[in-house]
Design an enzyme around this catalytic site. Structure first.
Site, mmCIF file in Angstrom:
data_model
loop_
_atom_site.group_PDB
_atom_site.id
_atom_site.type_symbol
_atom_site.label_atom_id
_atom_site.label_comp_id
_atom_site.label_asym_id
_atom_site.label_seq_id
_atom_site.Cartn_x
_atom_site.Cartn_y
_atom_site.Cartn_z
ATOM 1 N N ASP A 180 0.862 -1.170 0.000
ATOM 2 C CA ASP A 180 0.000 0.000 0.000
ATOM 3 C C ASP A 180 0.903 1.226 0.000
ATOM 4 O OD1 ASP A 180 -1.849 2.123 0.593
ATOM 5 O OD2 ASP A 180 -3.221 0.599 1.379
ATOM 6 N N VAL B 32 0.117 3.309 6.272
ATOM 7 C CA VAL B 32 -0.971 3.220 7.247
ATOM 8 C C VAL B 32 -1.873 4.444 7.115
ATOM 9 C CG1 VAL B 32 -1.581 3.074 9.693
ATOM 10 C CG2 VAL B 32 0.440 1.858 8.838
ATOM 11 N N HIS B 33 -3.136 4.182 6.830
ATOM 12 C CA HIS B 33 -4.171 5.210 6.690
ATOM 13 C C HIS B 33 -5.452 4.564 7.191
ATOM 14 C CE1 HIS B 33 -5.544 2.974 3.149
ATOM 15 N NE2 HIS B 33 -4.252 2.752 2.998
ATOM 16 N N GLY B 34 -6.577 5.205 7.042
ATOM 17 C CA GLY B 34 -7.829 4.688 7.584
ATOM 18 C C GLY B 34 -8.151 3.270 7.173
ATOM 19 N N GLY C 197 -5.478 0.989 8.813
ATOM 20 C CA GLY C 197 -5.502 1.109 10.263
ATOM 21 C C GLY C 197 -6.774 0.631 10.920
#
Length: 157
Positions: free
Chosen positions: A10, A14-16, A19
């Protein structure tokens, strides 16, 4: 052997989506971000830490540190391993990180890339890396979110 519950490509790390959705879906309690740049960037680390629910650990390690350290993980650590590119995962697997399945989430379109899925665009280097992973015994599947059906990347190339 480390308990890697999900390995994901990705570009956003780390993003919504990672996460919240992927951590929950995979049952992870530790996220390891394998990226040389982010390992030394406190601002990016702070932004990524904010996305995770309380109780979920996160580490920001260089690719080499992942190779050297992940084997020391305790069985109770359910690891979601995320890196930016298939080439990063070739480095990790060749370095001895035990990955059998790779989830390919977001690889953005850029000049010189061609879109093979709504969230995945590849260039020749990406394709070479995916083929290298395949030859190393790693299954590579495109899946943007957990509710989407996974598709073998080689059917899209």
């Amino acid at each position: 052997m480390p308990n890697i519950v999900l390995s994901r490509v990705d570009e956003r790390l780390v993003h919504g989506q990672v996460g919240v959705q992927w951590v929950g879906f995979a049952g992870a309690n530790l996220v390891i971000v394998a990226n040389d740049e982010v390992a030394n960037d406190q601002i990016q680390q702070s932004l990524m830490e904010m996305v995770l629910a309380e109780g979920i650990g996160i580490r920001f390690w260089s690719l080499q540190k992942v190779i050297e350290t992940i084997g020391k993980a305790a069985d109770r650590q359910k690891i979601l391993l995320v890196a930016k590119s298939p080439a990063d995962f070739v480095t990790l697997v060749e370095g001895g990180v035990p990955i059998q399945k790779l989830n390919i989430g977001n690889m953005h379109y850029a000049e010189g890339k061609r879109q093979i899925h709504k969230t995945v665009s590849v260039d020749d280097r990406d394709i070479d890396s995916l083929r290298a992973l395949q030859s190393l015994g790693v299954s590579c599947q495109v899946q943007g979110v957990p509710t989407e059906t996974a598709t073998d990347v080689f059917t899209l190339l």
